[in-house]
Design a protein around this motif. Sequence first.
Motif, PDB file in Angstrom:
ATOM      1  N   ARG A 160       0.810  -1.220   0.000  1.00  0.00           N
ATOM      2  CA  ARG A 160       0.000   0.000   0.000  1.00  0.00           C
ATOM      3  C   ARG A 160       0.847   1.275   0.000  1.00  0.00           C
ATOM      4  NH1 ARG A 160      -2.407  -3.338   3.795  1.00  0.00           N
ATOM      5  NH2 ARG A 160      -1.656  -2.119   5.563  1.00  0.00           N
ATOM      6  N   ARG A 161       2.122   1.158  -0.261  1.00  0.00           N
ATOM      7  CA  ARG A 161       2.991   2.329  -0.313  1.00  0.00           C
ATOM      8  C   ARG A 161       3.194   2.777  -1.761  1.00  0.00           C
ATOM      9  NH1 ARG A 161       2.925   4.964   4.169  1.00  0.00           N
ATOM     10  NH2 ARG A 161       4.750   6.092   3.393  1.00  0.00           N
ATOM     11  N   GLY A 162       3.444   4.081  -1.942  1.00  0.00           N
ATOM     12  CA  GLY A 162       3.547   4.632  -3.285  1.00  0.00           C
ATOM     13  C   GLY A 162       4.714   4.108  -4.090  1.00  0.00           C
ATOM     14  N   LYS A 205      -4.777  -9.670  -5.416  1.00  0.00           N
ATOM     15  CA  LYS A 205      -5.813  -9.281  -4.458  1.00  0.00           C
ATOM     16  C   LYS A 205      -5.386  -8.064  -3.643  1.00  0.00           C
ATOM     17  CE  LYS A 205      -7.697 -13.948  -3.769  1.00  0.00           C
ATOM     18  NZ  LYS A 205      -7.854 -15.048  -2.769  1.00  0.00           N
ATOM     19  N   ALA A 206      -4.132  -8.039  -3.241  1.00  0.00           N
ATOM     20  CA  ALA A 206      -3.657  -6.966  -2.361  1.00  0.00           C
ATOM     21  C   ALA A 206      -3.477  -5.648  -3.095  1.00  0.00           C
ATOM     22  CB  ALA A 206      -2.343  -7.377  -1.704  1.00  0.00           C
ATOM     23  N   ALA A 233      -4.190   4.571  -6.613  1.00  0.00           N
ATOM     24  CA  ALA A 233      -5.179   5.445  -5.978  1.00  0.00           C
ATOM     25  C   ALA A 233      -5.206   5.324  -4.459  1.00  0.00           C
ATOM     26  CB  ALA A 233      -6.562   5.158  -6.551  1.00  0.00           C
ATOM     27  N   GLU A 234      -5.008   4.139  -3.929  1.00  0.00           N
ATOM     28  CA  GLU A 234      -5.112   3.958  -2.483  1.00  0.00           C
ATOM     29  C   GLU A 234      -3.747   3.796  -1.808  1.00  0.00           C
ATOM     30  OE1 GLU A 234      -7.840   0.668  -2.233  1.00  0.00           O
ATOM     31  OE2 GLU A 234      -9.562   2.024  -2.177  1.00  0.00           O
ATOM     32  N   ARG A 235      -2.695   4.092  -2.529  1.00  0.00           N
ATOM     33  CA  ARG A 235      -1.350   4.014  -1.942  1.00  0.00           C
ATOM     34  C   ARG A 235      -0.975   5.329  -1.281  1.00  0.00           C
ATOM     35  NH1 ARG A 235       2.243  -0.163  -3.875  1.00  0.00           N
ATOM     36  NH2 ARG A 235       1.017  -1.736  -4.963  1.00  0.00           N
ATOM     37  N   ARG A 236      -0.101   5.248  -0.303  1.00  0.00           N
ATOM     38  CA  ARG A 236       0.282   6.428   0.478  1.00  0.00           C
ATOM     39  C   ARG A 236       1.780   6.680   0.341  1.00  0.00           C
ATOM     40  NH1 ARG A 236      -2.503   3.266   3.928  1.00  0.00           N
ATOM     41  NH2 ARG A 236      -0.670   2.877   5.219  1.00  0.00           N
ATOM     42  N   THR A 237       2.132   7.942   0.445  1.00  0.00           N
ATOM     43  CA  THR A 237       3.539   8.347   0.458  1.00  0.00           C
ATOM     44  C   THR A 237       3.760   9.296   1.631  1.00  0.00           C
ATOM     45  OG1 THR A 237       3.155  10.243  -1.004  1.00  0.00           O
ATOM     46  CG2 THR A 237       3.746   8.151  -2.056  1.00  0.00           C
TER      47      THR A 237
END
Length: 477
Positions: A160-162, A205-206, A233-237
């Motif tokens: 989930r990371r950019g 899936k992830a 879209a749902e990744r964070r930095t």
Amino acid sequence: MDDKYPQRLEEFEQYVMNHIPIRLIRVSDMEFVGRDDMRKHLKPSVPKRDNGGYRPSVHVKYAILSHRWLASGEPTYEEMKAGKAAGPGYEKLTKFCEQVRQHKLEFAWSDTCCIDKSSSTELDESIRSMFRWYRNSRICIVHLAQSETIEDILLDEWTRRGWTLQELLAPLYIKFFNKHWTPMTNDPNDKGEEENTKILRNLEKATHIPRREIYWKFNPGPFKVDERMVWAAERRTTRIEDVAYSLMGIFGVSLQIAYGEGGDRAFCRLIDAIMQAGDASVLNWKGEAARHHTSDAIPRSPKSFMDRRDLKLANGRLEMTMTGLGLRVPLVILPLNLPLGMVKGTGNARITFNCLLYPTIKVDITVDNSSVHGQYQYALGIINYSLVRDRSREVLGIQGKSVGFPLKCRREPERDQSVSSTTKPRATGFETVSDLDQIFGQWRKIRQEGLIEVNFPTTPNDPMFYISRKYLEIVYL
């Protein structure tokens, strides 16, 4: 020595200076090795003679690390150079280098310590080159610090990371290790020879990335923009500008790195660079536009693409240029008619318009129903058209399944009827027009609306219909 040796030497120099990281770690002694050292080390390996027509290339075989940074304690360039690196971050680095040695490789790279972040020039080059460095690695070793089993990948923050998006897609060979540095599979390459492996199914899936994009050699470039933006879209930095910077390699564009410019400005620059390639998929988004100084056609972030419509966009380039007036783009303008009886209401409303050229065609558009609609002219700006030569003239070919923007422009107040048209004509182009009752402003994209699809009637023998070229207009969105 044959006459091709100088050319081989030049190719080798270009390769070392442009296609491998600025510095690597020599795993035998944990010391840095720069490009100049690498050039001297490998130059004797450049073949001086042609051995029967096959010319072996000389490549630096290095491993590259993909991981989730610790909140603190990662080894820095300065600490490594001074021999003072210690703590859990350095322990992770040494575990990585142990795996590099087991893969019989001499060099390794980690983003924590191999970049001198005090040098803005080096940081800029490193970020712009990151995708290429991961692509050119012999193997990418992924450390999943929150996983013990393959099933744990579904909840691991690494997915989930950019930056880890390109670290998954770019390498040709990947090996996953769990939190204890135990291999998660027995395969030499976890991208594998079989698309249906358990680890690929869990990665799909992830990350919501189709297995084929992970399994096959990923092709970077400014196309399928709407689909690829959803992956991010749902990744964070940690740094908001990295939302844009981490996507440069995936879309094959380059931006100057300017931390402090803000996430909105960085993402606008990314979209502007992608638009220059002319792939219409970059326009397939919905919602609020970015705070851009001239255009309403720039999305705010990758999340803008999550509610996009599933459209079949035709292949081909659409001319798009950002100007001081907005996004300059040629569209086929098909006027829409607001049905009689439409009354003023409140809030947004879904209104059905008729196409003036094909009255049987209905177009549903969400508009601000508190507006006085009589003040506006509405239209559909078709993007997937073609110019067709019909005998001695050029016409517009419109596909049966057409895709376009809902547009509107404001009717300006009628000109003063007390002024005689003979004494005060209005000049437009090369003609003097004296009988204009209405003057229209610029076409604008209707807020919140994205691209929509409209089905026009066509004949079985021809999936297109043809209209006059006069309907093609340059608009500024």
